[in-house]
Design a protein around this motif. Sequence first.
Motif, short mmCIF file in Angstrom:
data_model
loop_
_atom_site.label_atom_id
_atom_site.label_comp_id
_atom_site.label_asym_id
_atom_site.label_seq_id
_atom_site.Cartn_x
_atom_site.Cartn_y
_atom_site.Cartn_z
N GLY A 341 0.86 -1.19 0.00
CA GLY A 341 0.00 0.00 0.00
C GLY A 341 0.89 1.22 0.00
N TYR A 342 0.40 2.35 -0.52
CA TYR A 342 1.20 3.58 -0.52
C TYR A 342 1.12 4.20 0.86
N GLY A 343 2.21 4.23 1.60
CA GLY A 343 2.24 4.79 2.94
C GLY A 343 1.26 4.02 3.81
N GLU A 347 -4.43 -0.88 1.31
CA GLU A 347 -3.57 -1.82 0.59
C GLU A 347 -3.99 -1.89 -0.88
N ILE A 348 -3.00 -1.88 -1.77
CA ILE A 348 -3.28 -1.89 -3.22
C ILE A 348 -3.07 -3.29 -3.80
N LEU A 349 -1.96 -3.93 -3.41
CA LEU A 349 -1.71 -5.30 -3.90
C LEU A 349 -1.92 -6.27 -2.74
N GLY A 366 -5.50 -5.26 -17.12
CA GLY A 366 -6.43 -5.18 -15.99
C GLY A 366 -7.18 -3.87 -16.05
N ASP A 367 -8.25 -3.79 -15.26
CA ASP A 367 -9.06 -2.57 -15.26
C ASP A 367 -8.27 -1.41 -14.66
N ASN A 368 -8.80 -0.20 -14.86
CA ASN A 368 -8.17 0.98 -14.26
C ASN A 368 -8.12 0.80 -12.74
N GLY A 369 -6.96 1.16 -12.19
CA GLY A 369 -6.82 1.10 -10.73
C GLY A 369 -6.58 -0.30 -10.19
N SER A 370 -6.37 -1.28 -11.08
CA SER A 370 -6.19 -2.66 -10.57
C SER A 370 -4.78 -2.88 -10.02
N SER A 373 0.35 -0.26 -12.77
CA SER A 373 1.52 0.66 -12.68
C SER A 373 2.25 0.45 -11.36
N THR A 374 1.51 0.12 -10.33
CA THR A 374 2.15 -0.13 -9.03
C THR A 374 3.11 -1.31 -9.15
N VAL A 375 2.69 -2.35 -9.86
CA VAL A 375 3.57 -3.50 -10.08
C VAL A 375 4.84 -3.07 -10.81
N PHE A 382 11.22 1.18 -6.87
CA PHE A 382 10.85 2.55 -6.48
C PHE A 382 10.17 2.54 -5.10
N TYR A 383 9.47 1.48 -4.82
CA TYR A 383 8.82 1.29 -3.52
C TYR A 383 9.18 -0.12 -3.05
N GLN A 384 9.10 -0.33 -1.74
CA GLN A 384 9.34 -1.67 -1.21
C GLN A 384 8.02 -2.26 -0.73
N1 LIG Z 1 1.49 7.59 -5.34
C1 LIG Z 1 0.33 7.06 -4.94
N2 LIG Z 1 -0.11 7.30 -3.69
C2 LIG Z 1 -1.26 6.76 -3.24
N3 LIG Z 1 -2.06 5.96 -3.98
C3 LIG Z 1 -1.68 5.68 -5.24
C4 LIG Z 1 -0.47 6.20 -5.78
N4 LIG Z 1 -0.35 5.75 -7.05
C5 LIG Z 1 -1.43 4.97 -7.28
N5 LIG Z 1 -2.22 4.92 -6.20
C6 LIG Z 1 -3.46 4.14 -6.04
O1 LIG Z 1 -3.15 2.78 -6.27
C7 LIG Z 1 -4.18 2.14 -6.98
C8 LIG Z 1 -3.59 1.41 -8.19
O2 LIG Z 1 -3.04 2.39 -9.06
P1 LIG Z 1 -2.24 1.97 -10.35
O3 LIG Z 1 -1.76 3.24 -10.98
O4 LIG Z 1 -1.24 0.96 -10.00
O5 LIG Z 1 -3.38 1.32 -11.22
P2 LIG Z 1 -3.40 0.95 -12.75
O6 LIG Z 1 -3.94 -0.44 -12.83
O7 LIG Z 1 -2.08 1.18 -13.37
O8 LIG Z 1 -4.46 1.98 -13.29
P3 LIG Z 1 -4.62 2.65 -14.75
O9 LIG Z 1 -4.98 1.59 -15.71
O10 LIG Z 1 -5.73 3.60 -14.53
O11 LIG Z 1 -3.33 3.34 -15.05
C9 LIG Z 1 -5.19 3.20 -7.35
O12 LIG Z 1 -6.28 3.08 -6.44
C10 LIG Z 1 -4.46 4.50 -7.13
O13 LIG Z 1 -5.33 5.50 -6.65
#
Ligand SMILES: Nc1ncnc2c1ncn2[C@@H]1O[C@H](COP(=O)(O)OP(=O)(O)OP(=O)(O)O)[C@@H](O)[C@H]1O
Length: 572
Positions: A341-343, A347-349, A366-370, A373-375, A382-384
């Motif tokens: 999770g960011y900070g 939790e995101i993953l 995957g869908d938006n926000g899945s 990009s975090t992966v 860039f993040y741990q």
């Molecule tokens: N720097 C950040 N700080 C806090 N939350 C973040 C940050 N970057 C992304 N998120 C959150 O993490 C979740 C996943 O974002 P991510 O960008 O990985 O999704 P994605 O699958 O690449 O989306 P998209 O297809 O829209 O680009 C989202 O809910 C987003 O709001």
Amino acid sequence: MKNNKHVISFFLSFYRRLSIPWWLYLIAFGSGVVYAEVGMRVSEYLVRVNKGELYNSVILGYVFFTIFNALLGFLRPLVEEYANQKVILRVRFSMWRKILHLPMDQFGKEQPSSLVSAVTNDVTQATLVISGIFSGAASLFGFVRACMILYQYNSPLAAYLLLCIPVAVAMFVIVGKLQFTIMKKRYAALNEMTTFFSEHLSAGKYVKAQVMEEKELESGYAAIDSRYKADIYYAFMEQIQVLTNSLYSLLTTVVMAVGGSRLINAGKMEATGINMFSTYMTQVNLYMAELLTVWQNVMGSKGALVRVGDILDMEEEHTEKGNSWTESENRDIVFKNVNFGYGSEKEILHDFSVCIPGGKTTAVIGDNGSGKSTVMKLIQGFYQPDSGEIWVGGNKISETSPRECHKKFGYVLQNNPLMSGTIRDNILYGTEGETPEEEMKKAAGEARADSFIDALPNGYDTTLGEAGNRLSSGQKQRIAIARALIAKPDYLILDEAGASLDHDTYMKIYHGIRKKMEGNTIVFIAHDMREIAEADYLVVMHHGRLEACGTHEEVFAVSRTYQEYLQSTEAS
Ligand SMILES: Nc1ncnc2c1ncn2[C@@H]1O[C@H](COP(=O)(O)OP(=O)(O)OP(=O)(O)O)[C@@H](O)[C@H]1O
């Protein structure tokens, strides 16, 4: 803004990081001490002139010390200002160094324009304490000297003035606290205003396109207004200080008059003695006012530097720390039960595990926000992760030197920042040593950027400042792709790199990239099925979890998201 250390420990830790030109301050201090002493002489001669001792030696002495005093008064501030500018320069250097060495995740947390404001505005207050230490010491010296003379001249009358001490202490405490609060607000308002304008002016076209002028007018007025109010409070504070000094001076005059008349009535002092006492008294009050100004500056400067102190206190990323990158036969990218999770945010993953095969081209969909990009950011360190492990080519990312890790990757985003400078500077940004011209042109060719660059009057030497507005976002994107390719990365990460390019152009670039990266690993995020169809391997994500991975057939058999992707493509 959390730096709530005591004023002394705040400044001790603040200045510990800088190399202060103490010798310059010592010169300024030394001349301050001489200035105080010479000031005394001027007063002495003035008293003698007032007493009617109009001898040549007295007049000459008065003229000499007055000129000497004026000369010192001219030189001392000059030396001090030079030293001050050196300190500001060094704080800015430290800030820039610190910002560049912040961990990657810090850039997600901090507002860039707020950092700009801290480097450009807040640091200007960094010198007030050092110069305050010296000018305060000089003033204190002058103050003590003047008090001693007062005491020697008339100890009973000087004793009366002890009555004013509690008032002086209260004055210092109140003025100090007020100044700290007002300066903290003043710089927060300046920060808010700078942030507002840098954000809104860089997005000026968007504001107009969204017809938001009226709404933004009000928001801009509010940002300007809060700065205006903070400046008014500051001006008010300055006048409070002037008033405090006058009232204090008045108080000492009253105490001196009452005490003096009692002594005169008791026959313990001559009536004319009060005049001479008053002349020395003026000196005491002058130094007292100087000391108050110094204190006010110290407290005010702490208020202004809270944010700078917070930034300088931030933990740095030790880019060299960690294991060296080791090459191995296994070039896979492996996520093992990763939670992230960011900070402290949600939790995101969630328990994310996958093996992305090395040497192949993998599409992450995957869908938006899945969490795609975090992966991509986690792969590059860039993040741990909060828990779990990430391995790339047999290297555990959390234990590998960030610098070595970053060098292994090329990273192209949907919108890539380009720097001011020429197209050449931008393509070569990040490369080490001399890069042959042909190699640069080859990378530009692979990114299909060569033809439009050649058509520019200055070709690769065209500055982006002058061409920035003339380049389309697709052209800028091609420069960014050339920049990633020239580094010949082992792993190329493309995060919707083709979003601003027309499909045919991007597919040509994509084929070029694949050819160039043959045998190396490409991981890309795309929403376009035609691009995805050419990938060797697929990873499908859903709400931060792995939904499926494998070949097209394997994924199609189990992944609803992938089936929907295909259906929507067929429908369109
Ligand atoms: N720097 C950040 N700080 C806090 N939350 C973040 C940050 N970057 C992304 N998120 C959150 O993490 C979740 C996943 O974002 P991510 O960008 O990985 O999704 P994605 O699958 O690449 O989306 P998209 O297809 O829209 O680009 C989202 O809910 C987003 O709001």
